[in-house]
Design an enzyme around this catalytic site. Sequence first.
Site: not given
Length: 623
Positions: A209, A433
């Site tokens: 798509p 993180e």
Amino acid sequence: MSIKEKPRFPNPRFFGQLLIFLGGLLLLSNIVLSTFFAPRIQRVAYSLFISQVEDGKVLQVLLGENEIRYQIKDEEGKPGRILATTPIFDLELPKRLEAKGVIFGAPPPAQNPWVGTLLSWVIPPLILVLVWQYFLNRNSEPQGALSINKSKAKVYVQDDAKKITFNDVAGVDEAKAELAEIVEFLKNPQRYNEIGARIPKGVLLVGPPGTGKTLLAKAVAGEAGVPFFSISGSEFVELFVGTGAARVRDLFEQAKQKAPCIIFIDELDAIGKSRASGNFYSGGNDEREQTLNQLLTEMDGFAAGDATVIVLAATNRPEALDRALRRPGRFDRQVLVDRPDLAGREEILRIYAQKVKVEPEVDLHAIATITPGFGGADLANLVNEAALLAARYHRSAVTQADFAEAIERVIAGLEKKSRVLGDKEKKIVAYHEVGHAIVGAAMPGVAKVSKISIVPRGMSALGYTLQLPTEDRFLMAEGEIRSEIATLLGGRAAEEIVFATVTTGAGNDLQRATDLAQQMVTTYGMSKVLGLVAYDTTSGKSFLDGQMNSRRLISEQTALAIDEEVKQIIESAHEQALMILERNRDIMETIAQQILAKEVIEGEELQNLLKQVQPLPAISEET
């Protein structure tokens, strides 16, 4: 390119129902309003009427067979109220009235009741029926309920001001080359006919798509300069069986009258699903099967004819299409419209950047480099997001910083500055993180870490580590996949080392790591225990995300071995992540403290810190 549609008249069924409703409401109001809102006349006893006559209070009287109505005088002798009473057989009444000087007489004769009935109940419905017939017959083509079998295709006609050509489509050079032959045949069919060549009757555009399949079809119409019928596959299907087939016939009849022309069917899989894959059952799906059969007949059957009608169709599910639809003679060619490469992305960005004001120093090549996997629609959205950000900050042109922020918005989501984390949670997110970043910097074959942030983004991300590749990759080695898994587990490992506990923040990391490990075992044959056997039956042809991997029939022992091997890969990567973070504990603390103070670390500052990361000795020797 502009759309030329047939003039649409108001739905006559709606108008007919509206007129009948209004007519019925009018008739009902005649009856109800006259009954409830007509002036009410007080009825009195006959004796009171006689008494008022004798007292000289009555001004005038209407003597009817069933009712006597009379008007009395007010205090000043002027006309007053009107009263009514029921008459009795009284031959002396006229004499009394005459003696008192009362004006009296008989009421006017009643109208013929049949005339009232005719005017009230026959004439209005007759008028409504005539008006409805007028709307039904105002156009020679069927309208309203009778138009259900007509095609809903839109006809695109050339408009030089808005015409879309191949110059407006970038990043799909191979697809354009395939379709250019169709355009050349439509422009100069003699060159092909003289040599005996036959142009393909159908061209199927397949791809993920957002890669430009519909835009390519419009470009073909713009280049060829022929009528272009556009319709979606879902517009063929209706509740009534046979409607879709009738619309297919009507569409091809219209196209043959304007040949040479192009028919474009978007989302072909809506009507072209395989009849052998269990998609068709009795009942409502009979309509889809009849529509598909009619399409097969029109494209290559006795009803096909010799008119030059080329069918373009687009789908992102080619594996679901019926084999009879994909065979030569119907869709002769399948053109892959895939995600663009680096040069294609840069060209697409250049096309869309021309539509907005961009500062001269913006480096589109650098933007294209860090956006692998982006399709044409993604890049168009990226340029628009950058323009929106520039307008938000009252800048006169889009800057490189706007593009960088737009990339983060597309990948990670919008910043949630209103989502304030507590000090404890912020510290956990920071070390989580930083763990990703350090393990990623130490492991070979992992995309470069370009930014660490503990600002919440999107729906659930409390922080993120942005990794941007420096080149397009089409293959991954086994070691690179293991490095990716270890990087995903770096956040979980950092929590274990620093806080001696774990949180729910690693849920998505574990899911992605498990998926990679399972693909290594069941799809890529990267397991010495299970050998070179593919245990899932995924064809790999689907362009849609989220496809379920289905395993072939295997024994319980094999299933247990697969689960054990996946677990072993995950645990091995987890141990690597722990060892890397223990080896680089000091630099982890340094980066974590800086990110807690600044919330975001990126650019040269981050790279200088990550250069101090030391890989494991065993990993450095293997690389």
